[in-house]
Design a protein around this motif. Structure first.
Motif, PDB file in Angstrom:
ATOM      1  N   VAL A 110       0.799  -1.149  -0.179  1.00  0.00           N
ATOM      2  CA  VAL A 110       0.054  -0.033   0.005  1.00  0.00           C
ATOM      3  C   VAL A 110       0.911   1.208   0.003  1.00  0.00           C
ATOM      4  O   VAL A 110       1.705   1.454   0.941  1.00  0.00           O
ATOM      5  N   HIS A 111       0.844   2.197  -1.040  1.00  0.00           N
ATOM      6  CA  HIS A 111       1.552   3.342  -1.248  1.00  0.00           C
ATOM      7  C   HIS A 111       0.660   4.335  -0.921  1.00  0.00           C
ATOM      8  O   HIS A 111      -0.461   4.853  -1.325  1.00  0.00           O
ATOM      9  N   ALA A 112       1.228   5.081   0.140  1.00  0.00           N
ATOM     10  CA  ALA A 112       0.251   6.018   0.931  1.00  0.00           C
ATOM     11  C   ALA A 112       1.331   7.428   1.061  1.00  0.00           C
ATOM     12  O   ALA A 112       1.735   7.654   2.265  1.00  0.00           O
ATOM     13  N   PRO A 113       1.456   7.984   0.145  1.00  0.00           N
ATOM     14  CA  PRO A 113       2.646   9.223  -0.185  1.00  0.00           C
ATOM     15  C   PRO A 113       2.113  10.221   1.067  1.00  0.00           C
ATOM     16  O   PRO A 113       3.350  10.847   1.542  1.00  0.00           O
ATOM     17  N   GLU A 114       1.039  10.365   1.572  1.00  0.00           N
ATOM     18  CA  GLU A 114       0.620  11.375   2.596  1.00  0.00           C
ATOM     19  C   GLU A 114       0.814  10.777   3.856  1.00  0.00           C
ATOM     20  O   GLU A 114       0.937  11.893   4.883  1.00  0.00           O
ATOM     21  N   GLY A 115       0.994   9.576   3.943  1.00  0.00           N
ATOM     22  CA  GLY A 115       1.548   9.077   5.552  1.00  0.00           C
ATOM     23  C   GLY A 115       0.158   8.613   6.194  1.00  0.00           C
ATOM     24  O   GLY A 115      -0.722   9.424   6.255  1.00  0.00           O
ATOM     25  N   VAL A 116       0.794   7.950   7.239  1.00  0.00           N
ATOM     26  CA  VAL A 116      -0.306   7.745   8.129  1.00  0.00           C
ATOM     27  C   VAL A 116       0.245   7.289   9.549  1.00  0.00           C
ATOM     28  O   VAL A 116       1.604   6.772   9.411  1.00  0.00           O
ATOM     29  N   ASP A 117      -0.048   7.986  10.634  1.00  0.00           N
ATOM     30  CA  ASP A 117       0.564   7.808  11.973  1.00  0.00           C
ATOM     31  C   ASP A 117       0.368   6.320  12.420  1.00  0.00           C
ATOM     32  O   ASP A 117      -0.317   5.964  12.707  1.00  0.00           O
TER      33      ASP A 117
END
Length: 145
Positions: A81-88
């Motif tokens: 899963v590519h999540a460039p905005e990021g997740v904490d």
């Protein structure tokens, strides 16, 4: 015919995630949807996270199930899963690349070591985060998986 461990169907690009649980569920749902694991394996991935974080550093997390969930694995597989905005992931640890693992018959140790080789290079992580396509992302794993 043996199922491929990683292919384009196992990758989701530019995913917006609200929290760690959603991120782990997304990673596990790909594995379940592609037939690598029983749906209950996703819950075991969340259980694993409660015991110890799967955050590895450098914006990468490698969610996987508990030891008890091994019987829910049908075939070894990976999801990305590519999540460039990021997740904490807690404690200010931001994850932008999630790599879900299901390893049949202890294959997960071999798979993990191969992923570690790719992820040990910060340059590779940056290329993953900046990737514009599934093919670009998968190219970084071609030699090891």
């Amino acid at each position: 015919m043996e199922k491929s461990i990683l292919n384009e169907s196992n990758v989701e690009m530019n995913v917006a995630l609200n929290n760690k649980e959603e991120a782990i569920r997304k990673t596990g749902d790909i594995l379940a949807g592609q037939g690598y694991v029983e749906p209950a394996y996703v819950d075991a991935m969340l259980e694993r996270e409660e015991v110890t974080s799967t955050y590895m550093g450098n914006y990468v997390a490698i969610p996987h199930g508990t030891e008890e969930a091994k019987e829910q694995i049908k075939a070894s597989g990976l999801s990305i899963v590519h999540a460039p905005e990021g997740v904490d992931f807690g404690d200010g640890n931001i994850v932008k690349i999630l790599i879900g693992i299901a390893g049949k018959d202890n294959e997960h140790l071999d798979i993990l070591s191969k992923i570690a080789i790719v992820c040990s290079e910060e340059e590779n992580i940056e290329k993953m985060i900046q990737a514009n396509s599934k093919q670009e992302l998968l190219a970084l794993f071609e030699e090891v998986v």
